[in-house]
Design a protein around this motif. Sequence first.
Motif, PDB file in Angstrom:
ATOM      1  N   ASP A 104       0.849  -1.197   0.000  1.00  0.00           N
ATOM      2  CA  ASP A 104       0.000   0.000   0.000  1.00  0.00           C
ATOM      3  C   ASP A 104       0.882   1.243   0.000  1.00  0.00           C
ATOM      4  N   GLU A 105       0.864   1.937  -1.107  1.00  0.00           N
ATOM      5  CA  GLU A 105       1.760   3.092  -1.247  1.00  0.00           C
ATOM      6  C   GLU A 105       1.399   4.219  -0.288  1.00  0.00           C
ATOM      7  N   ASP A 106       0.124   4.292   0.095  1.00  0.00           N
ATOM      8  CA  ASP A 106      -0.281   5.372   0.987  1.00  0.00           C
ATOM      9  C   ASP A 106       0.356   5.222   2.363  1.00  0.00           C
ATOM     10  N   LYS A 107       0.580   3.973   2.767  1.00  0.00           N
ATOM     11  CA  LYS A 107       1.182   3.765   4.084  1.00  0.00           C
ATOM     12  C   LYS A 107       2.705   3.828   4.020  1.00  0.00           C
ATOM     13  N   CYS A 108       3.254   3.572   2.863  1.00  0.00           N
ATOM     14  CA  CYS A 108       4.705   3.427   2.711  1.00  0.00           C
ATOM     15  C   CYS A 108       5.404   4.757   2.953  1.00  0.00           C
ATOM     16  N   ILE A 109       6.518   4.714   3.718  1.00  0.00           N
ATOM     17  CA  ILE A 109       7.302   5.938   3.927  1.00  0.00           C
ATOM     18  C   ILE A 109       8.610   5.899   3.147  1.00  0.00           C
ATOM     19  N   GLY A 110       8.765   4.865   2.330  1.00  0.00           N
ATOM     20  CA  GLY A 110       9.952   4.793   1.475  1.00  0.00           C
ATOM     21  C   GLY A 110      11.223   4.414   2.211  1.00  0.00           C
ATOM     22  N   CYS A 111      11.116   3.744   3.375  1.00  0.00           N
ATOM     23  CA  CYS A 111      12.332   3.410   4.128  1.00  0.00           C
ATOM     24  C   CYS A 111      13.116   2.279   3.495  1.00  0.00           C
ATOM     25  N   GLN A 112      12.493   1.503   2.646  1.00  0.00           N
ATOM     26  CA  GLN A 112      13.121   0.431   1.868  1.00  0.00           C
ATOM     27  C   GLN A 112      13.675  -0.704   2.716  1.00  0.00           C
ATOM     28  N   TYR A 113      13.145  -0.806   3.907  1.00  0.00           N
ATOM     29  CA  TYR A 113      13.595  -1.906   4.745  1.00  0.00           C
ATOM     30  C   TYR A 113      13.243  -3.239   4.091  1.00  0.00           C
ATOM     31  N   CYS A 114      12.074  -3.252   3.458  1.00  0.00           N
ATOM     32  CA  CYS A 114      11.624  -4.464   2.773  1.00  0.00           C
ATOM     33  C   CYS A 114      12.582  -4.881   1.665  1.00  0.00           C
ATOM     34  N   THR A 115      13.191  -3.902   1.023  1.00  0.00           N
ATOM     35  CA  THR A 115      14.060  -4.199  -0.117  1.00  0.00           C
ATOM     36  C   THR A 115      15.187  -5.133   0.289  1.00  0.00           C
ATOM     37  N   TYR A 116      15.808  -4.808   1.430  1.00  0.00           N
ATOM     38  CA  TYR A 116      16.921  -5.680   1.778  1.00  0.00           C
ATOM     39  C   TYR A 116      16.492  -6.869   2.609  1.00  0.00           C
ATOM     40  N   ALA A 117      15.289  -6.834   3.127  1.00  0.00           N
ATOM     41  CA  ALA A 117      14.808  -8.032   3.804  1.00  0.00           C
ATOM     42  C   ALA A 117      14.359  -9.084   2.790  1.00  0.00           C
ATOM     43  N   CYS A 118      13.951  -8.624   1.637  1.00  0.00           N
ATOM     44  CA  CYS A 118      13.404  -9.540   0.624  1.00  0.00           C
ATOM     45  C   CYS A 118      14.491 -10.474   0.113  1.00  0.00           C
ATOM     46  N   PRO A 119      14.245 -11.782   0.163  1.00  0.00           N
ATOM     47  CA  PRO A 119      15.257 -12.726  -0.312  1.00  0.00           C
ATOM     48  C   PRO A 119      15.541 -12.568  -1.800  1.00  0.00           C
ATOM     49  N   PHE A 120      14.668 -11.889  -2.518  1.00  0.00           N
ATOM     50  CA  PHE A 120      14.874 -11.713  -3.961  1.00  0.00           C
ATOM     51  C   PHE A 120      15.170 -10.260  -4.316  1.00  0.00           C
ATOM     52  N   GLY A 121      15.212  -9.388  -3.297  1.00  0.00           N
ATOM     53  CA  GLY A 121      15.562  -7.988  -3.545  1.00  0.00           C
ATOM     54  C   GLY A 121      14.584  -7.267  -4.451  1.00  0.00           C
ATOM     55  N   ILE A 122      13.316  -7.577  -4.323  1.00  0.00           N
ATOM     56  CA  ILE A 122      12.355  -7.084  -5.306  1.00  0.00           C
ATOM     57  C   ILE A 122      11.817  -5.668  -5.073  1.00  0.00           C
ATOM     58  N   PRO A 123      11.272  -5.312  -3.907  1.00  0.00           N
ATOM     59  CA  PRO A 123      10.665  -3.964  -3.816  1.00  0.00           C
ATOM     60  C   PRO A 123      11.710  -2.895  -4.134  1.00  0.00           C
ATOM     61  N   LYS A 124      11.317  -1.904  -4.930  1.00  0.00           N
ATOM     62  CA  LYS A 124      12.281  -0.889  -5.351  1.00  0.00           C
ATOM     63  C   LYS A 124      11.729   0.501  -5.068  1.00  0.00           C
ATOM     64  N   TYR A 125      12.654   1.380  -4.761  1.00  0.00           N
ATOM     65  CA  TYR A 125      12.280   2.747  -4.436  1.00  0.00           C
ATOM     66  C   TYR A 125      11.911   3.515  -5.702  1.00  0.00           C
ATOM     67  N   ARG A 126      10.869   4.338  -5.601  1.00  0.00           N
ATOM     68  CA  ARG A 126      10.469   5.157  -6.738  1.00  0.00           C
ATOM     69  C   ARG A 126      10.436   6.615  -6.321  1.00  0.00           C
ATOM     70  N   THR A 127      11.303   7.417  -6.921  1.00  0.00           N
ATOM     71  CA  THR A 127      11.444   8.820  -6.510  1.00  0.00           C
ATOM     72  C   THR A 127      10.138   9.588  -6.632  1.00  0.00           C
ATOM     73  N   ARG A 128       9.436   9.383  -7.766  1.00  0.00           N
ATOM     74  CA  ARG A 128       8.300  10.270  -8.002  1.00  0.00           C
ATOM     75  C   ARG A 128       7.197  10.100  -6.962  1.00  0.00           C
ATOM     76  N   THR A 129       7.150   8.942  -6.278  1.00  0.00           N
ATOM     77  CA  THR A 129       6.123   8.767  -5.251  1.00  0.00           C
ATOM     78  C   THR A 129       6.730   8.703  -3.855  1.00  0.00           C
ATOM     79  N   ASP A 130       8.071   8.648  -3.785  1.00  0.00           N
ATOM     80  CA  ASP A 130       8.784   8.489  -2.521  1.00  0.00           C
ATOM     81  C   ASP A 130       8.293   7.256  -1.758  1.00  0.00           C
ATOM     82  N   THR A 131       8.093   6.185  -2.492  1.00  0.00           N
ATOM     83  CA  THR A 131       7.673   4.923  -1.877  1.00  0.00           C
ATOM     84  C   THR A 131       8.426   3.806  -2.585  1.00  0.00           C
ATOM     85  N   VAL A 132       8.310   2.599  -2.046  1.00  0.00           N
ATOM     86  CA  VAL A 132       8.752   1.464  -2.838  1.00  0.00           C
ATOM     87  C   VAL A 132       7.550   0.981  -3.650  1.00  0.00           C
TER      88      VAL A 132
END
Lengths: 267, 850
Positions: A104-132
């Motif tokens: 849910d992008e509305d809840k996301c603060i763009g901390c990207q903690y999920c990115t490195y927790a993900c075993p596949f490195g999938i969620p990615k940061y998007r500048t234009r929305t400041d979210t993953v």
Amino acid sequence: MARLMTNLYDVSKCTACRGCLVACKDSNQLPAVMEPFKGNYATHEDTNGNTYTLIRFIEHEDPVDGVRWNFLKYQCMHCLDAECMKVCPKKAYRKTEWGATIHDEDKCIGCQYCTYACPFGIPKYRTRTDTVTKCTLCYERVEEGLKPACVRTCPSGALTFGYRDELLQQAEARVKFLRANGFPRATIYGKLELGSGTNKIYVLTDTPDKFNLPVDPKVSANTWVWQDWIKPYAGWLIPVALGASAVSFVTNRLINKGDDHAKGGHE
Amino acid sequence: MSPAFGRGVMTNHIVDLKNTDVALIMGSNAAENHPITMKWLGEAKRVRGAKIIHVDPRYTRTSVISDLYAPMRSGTDIAFLGGMINYIIQNNLYHKEYVLAYTNASYLIADGYDFKDGLFSGYDAAKRTYDNKTWDYQYEADGTTVLKDPTLTNPRCAFQLMAKHFSRYDIDSVCKITGTPKNKYLEVLKLYTSTGAPNKCGTIMYAMGITQHTVGSQNVKSFANVQLLLGNMGRPGGGVNALRGENNVQGATDMALLFHIIPGYIDSPMNNAANKDLVSYLKAVTPGAAKLPAANMDEFRAAVAAGIPNSGYKVNTSKWVVSLLKSWWGDACTKNNDFAFHYMPKRDAAKNYSHIAMFEAMYKKEIDGLFVMGSNPVVGGPNANKEQTAMCNLKWLVSVDLWLNETAEFWTYEGWERPEKNGKVEQRNPKNIDTEVFFLPACAVYEKEGTAAQTGRWVQYRWKGAEPVGESKSDLWIVDELAKGIKKLYANSTLPQDEPLKNMTWGYGHGEEPEPIAVGLELSGFTVADKKPIASGFGSLKDDGSTACGNWVYCGQMATKPDGSLLYKPMNRDNKDNSKTGLGLYSNWGWAWPVNRRIVYNRCSVQPDGVTAWPGDDARVLIKWDATKVSDPLKPEVVGSWVGDDVCDCVKTAPPDKAVPFLMRPEGTGCFFAAKASFKEGPFPEHYEPWESPQKNLMNKQEFNPAIKVWEPEKQGKVEEYPFVGTTYRVVEHWQTGALTRNLPWLAELMPNMFVEISEELGRLRKIENGDNVIVSTTRGDIEAVACVTKRIKPYIVDGKEVHMVGALWQYGFKGYATGDPANRLTPHVGDANTMIPEYKAWLCDIRRA
Ligand code: SF4
């Protein structure tokens, strides 16, 4: 839980036409991300905030099989026991009844903690929305009774959508066929990986490492995440790390690797 | 293909690939360029356990899905296939009953026919042409009945001559030429020739990798010989399947977008005595009619009715031609004015009007204006530097396209940027280019309606999905306006030479937008008296002016519904398979020419007796003879008819011994020996090296095809200076010259830059690393590109030496989001001896780091 629904991706049928990529961009209205061609057909180095799914092109050569060119469509695996859900401080992730992991992008603060927790490195940061962002398994389409955009487009039949239990049966039969027809190491991926499996099922013609997939994502996750993901994304991890006290080990790591800042995340 | 089977078409269709036992994909990267074929081949693999072989200079996305991949040096297909023909004959692997009954194997060949040192009898070295007088059969005293030897042992029979011709193509000699590893070659031979068993069918799929060579037509003929030997023609899962380069290429050739034919594959008239009036022309284009005494149409008609020996079904040519003239000139086409034959433009017999010839003429300032529709020669034309220079000599250029492509902007500074100065390449300054360029925005395929004929001859109607963007218009609208405008200009002319324009029929609908269905009716044909469509097909066309038909091969695609309205069969959309054994004919989906026949030459799908299936192959029988059936209730006296799931490719009521399998051939059979004027360079395929080659010809004493026209002898690159083989190809992400796809961000991002592919070995030799920028050069020019150094290309060991290849995408230009130098700045102005299709696939180049 309702009956799980998922994608089956059979690499032995995939021709790497990348129709699925374009369908994904169209369906999610994601802008093109121009990266120069550097010698691999994949062009994009990795998924990014505006590219949820990609095809990997991996060349192998050995004396027995000669040259092989392995294709792999990769995107969010929709792990049944999803790491991203556990680590997200804002609870931006949820699972649908049928198994899609939704962010849910509305809840996301763009901390990207999920990115490195993900075993596949999938969620990615998007500048234009400041979210993953990441693949949604087209849950809105699915809940309207449609297939995910990539599945609908696939001309070769490499992608199918349906009930996970049925697709698993198909996958087993397919692996059996492939093993008897020139691919002795054919295997299923996603059935039991990470303990409970993922909600994307792959039929591979060779061992997962030949597709640059973590052979045992659970065990190797730590090193894999560190080496392949923290490092290149160090640039935008700094503000995150500074703001999130819970991740002091990240800052430690970053200080050591400070010279890598320039390589920051690309979108 | 026409010299072998009678028609130049994909013999089967895409869905039919699912019925194959072995598919040989050669000169085609089907997975990239015809992705949907993969769906049906995949089904063949899963359901039938079919095997796929891919023979190609590169390991491509098609190789990935194949069971067996064999590399082959570009331009050596005839050696590769000649070896296969030899292997089949030497090892007795051919389908004997089939060969005897359905081919000209037993025909005795004229005594004068000979082959020596790479030349067939009748060669004139000064003119680089053959006199084909001796390329003929032996006849009985009547001069028309061909002598035959059903034992196939007479050394002068076509079969024995073929065996002798190809006996030189032993496995070692072949591999020395092609650079194919011997073990791989043997594997291919074994696997593919297994389809010679009567219960097996193998299909051959090819594309531009076969045709875009100086020996393109003979490459295809080699396929034909292989398939006839193995008994794979006219049967589901078999065939010689030309995968067209883009949708509606089939439609374009049907409609004669070629210089030497008129619609329906009839030779176009020339400005010589042999074409002075309609009867002379008909004698020239109707097989076997040349010596008829007929002096006028009535006599000619009587001769046709009586039957012309060795004419085949083309005996009906006069009906197709007169109906065509009637559709073009309507009331002004009558019995009394030779059916307006004098209105027809006649081409200069001494001239060539192909793409290369046209640009050579433009270069010599012989052409004032050029209309370019759906084409982008600055990117797609061979020797693009020269073609771009030639365009500077035009007074005007009209470009019709979705975007301002490279051709529309050939005059800009951007268009003349080159990676480096090269004195041998002409440069032009935009300041000095006087060509006036008009640009007409065309709408996209989804913004207009009409039909397209796909590779498998299925004509399908497409409805409009969206409104055209801005002021863009459909091609039909543009041509309609143009024609109406021209007619208006000439309306008051009294000059006799303007009559063809004044009297030309034109009227497709009433509103502003022309109606495709009105065009469809004209093409399908109608009876002049009542304007009702001729639903029964071309069998009903007449040569007395009572029928009009714009293209006889399309005849029958329009019918009348019970309510009197038109039934346009390309609009049919029934996706139920009508075949009883699941062959996937889908006969009520769209409409296939001819007469909705899905697999041509299907008489061969049963044994000669017409009732027995080939042993063990009942499921693949398409038609059968039913001796008791009355096919036409109005003619109850005619008993006996062909019945089955497909439309029979023989005369419906002709009993099995009369129903010839290849009725468009004068012989009525498939032809190993291509007699008379079939080919410019000989009755059998023979290996010649490409015009520019790193290798001497090891098979005979001629270096390159002795019958091709050499346009620019001084531009022939030599191996000492240009040591590597160059070739061009496409990727799935871009469409043709990229005008469409390089302007779409989502596709541009997938393949954003021009690149060339080389082996790791060549990379080491030239110190080029993956991702480096490189310059590729030929005698025609230089391009810059990104290097993709890959394991998928390997050097070929040719006659003991390493030969390297540079593979270049030809889809880039200086416009759009994805840009790069056009690879065709490198390719030569030389083409096939028969079709003039340019040699895009094998030439010499050099490569270095930029
Ligand atoms: S659309 Fe299908 S065949 Fe094409 S790349 Fe995606 S998964 Fe592969």
